[in-house]
Design a protein around this motif. Structure first.
Motif, short mmCIF file in Angstrom:
data_model
loop_
_atom_site.label_atom_id
_atom_site.label_comp_id
_atom_site.label_asym_id
_atom_site.label_seq_id
_atom_site.Cartn_x
_atom_site.Cartn_y
_atom_site.Cartn_z
N VAL A 45 1.23 20.59 65.53
CA VAL A 45 0.54 21.02 64.30
C VAL A 45 1.46 20.81 63.10
N GLN A 46 2.72 21.20 63.25
CA GLN A 46 3.66 21.03 62.15
C GLN A 46 3.85 19.56 61.80
N THR A 47 3.97 18.72 62.81
CA THR A 47 4.12 17.29 62.56
C THR A 47 2.90 16.72 61.84
N LEU A 48 1.71 17.12 62.28
CA LEU A 48 0.47 16.64 61.67
C LEU A 48 0.41 17.01 60.19
N VAL A 49 0.64 18.29 59.88
CA VAL A 49 0.53 18.75 58.50
C VAL A 49 1.60 18.10 57.62
N LYS A 50 2.81 18.01 58.13
CA LYS A 50 3.88 17.41 57.34
C LYS A 50 3.62 15.93 57.08
N LYS A 51 3.06 15.22 58.06
CA LYS A 51 2.74 13.80 57.88
C LYS A 51 1.68 13.62 56.80
N ILE A 52 0.70 14.52 56.77
CA ILE A 52 -0.34 14.46 55.74
C ILE A 52 0.28 14.65 54.36
N ILE A 53 1.20 15.60 54.26
CA ILE A 53 1.85 15.88 52.97
C ILE A 53 2.71 14.71 52.52
N THR A 54 3.62 14.27 53.38
CA THR A 54 4.53 13.20 52.98
C THR A 54 3.81 11.86 52.84
N GLY A 55 2.71 11.69 53.60
CA GLY A 55 1.92 10.46 53.48
C GLY A 55 1.21 10.35 52.15
N ASN A 56 1.10 11.47 51.44
CA ASN A 56 0.52 11.47 50.10
C ASN A 56 1.59 11.76 49.04
N ASN A 57 2.82 11.38 49.38
CA ASN A 57 3.96 11.46 48.45
C ASN A 57 4.30 12.88 48.03
N GLY A 58 4.00 13.84 48.88
CA GLY A 58 4.43 15.21 48.61
C GLY A 58 5.86 15.43 49.06
#
Length: 231
Positions: A209-222
């Protein structure tokens, strides 16, 4: 470049702004007129005189002109506030005060911050309640559309609850937001949110879950600037 959108419906204008967010840089200036007769932003288009009453200017020197009174003529300036806060303009400009028929602000500093308490709904039945608390994340984005994209993706994977300060007592573990940085003034688009992953993903591990959420964030330049596991 000047982008114009002429529609009298506040909600339609808000939806338009959401749609063109990738075109809008960081807002440096805005101007709003409660009465369209007071606006100098008047042009003739398609054999019609059109007055624009809500003007945004970004750091690229692009301008965005809207005709709608953004709620001033009926329900109050709700759409005006929503558009400004969607674009990271969190200051209180007293737009709700009756006497403010013209507001112009310059040298603005948009804030695109998001704080998330990530949880996982592991319920297996309709009446079952099984929420796992996973991680707290605090992040920043350079532009409004990046934060907006993350929220859209998360809503497809579960649901978002905005944490309104006066209602924090209703939410378990909402105290975890107390030490996180956030704008002082918020009326819509709150910085603090609980994201709950849908039961369809109940079999994902805490780490997944942590990997999924973090990937979504960093994948959108967060940029994630704080994280803490929840026991």
């Amino acid at each position: 470049m000047i982008y114009k959108f002429y529609d009298v419906a506040p909600d339609t204008t808000l939806k338009y702004v959401e749609t063109i967010l990738p075109l809008i840089g960081n807002i440096t200036e805005f101007e709003v007129f409660r009465n369209k007769e007071d606006s100098p932003y008047v042009v003739r288009e398609e054999e019609e005189i059109k007055s624009y009453t809500f003007i945004l200017k970004d750091q690229k020197e692009d301008e965005f002109w809207f005709h709608t009174l953004c709620g001033y003529s009926g329900s109050g300036p709700n759409a005006t506030l929503k558009i400004l806060q969607l674009l990271g303009i969190k200051e209180d400009f007293h737009t709700c005060e009756e006497g403010n028929t013209h507001i112009k602000k310059r040298s603005l500093n948009p804030v695109h911050k998001l704080n998330l308490l990530v949880t996982q709904d592991k319920a297996k039945g309709y009446n079952d309640k099984d929420i796992d608390y996973n991680i707290v994340l605090s992040m920043d984005f350079k532009f409004a559309y990046q934060k907006h994209n993350v929220l859209k993706i998360l809503k497809d994977l579960g649901y978002i609850q905005h944490i309104i300060p006066e209602n924090k007592v209703l939410y378990k573990k909402s105290y975890l937001f107390d030490e996180l940085d956030k704008p002082k003034y918020e009326y819509y688009y709150y910085t603090d949110n609980i994201f709950t992953l849908s039961p369809a993903f109940r079999d994902l591990s805490k780490a997944q879950v942590q990997t999924l959420v973090k990937k979504i964030i960093t994948g959108n330049n967060g940029t994630i600037n704080y994280e803490a596991d929840i026991d």
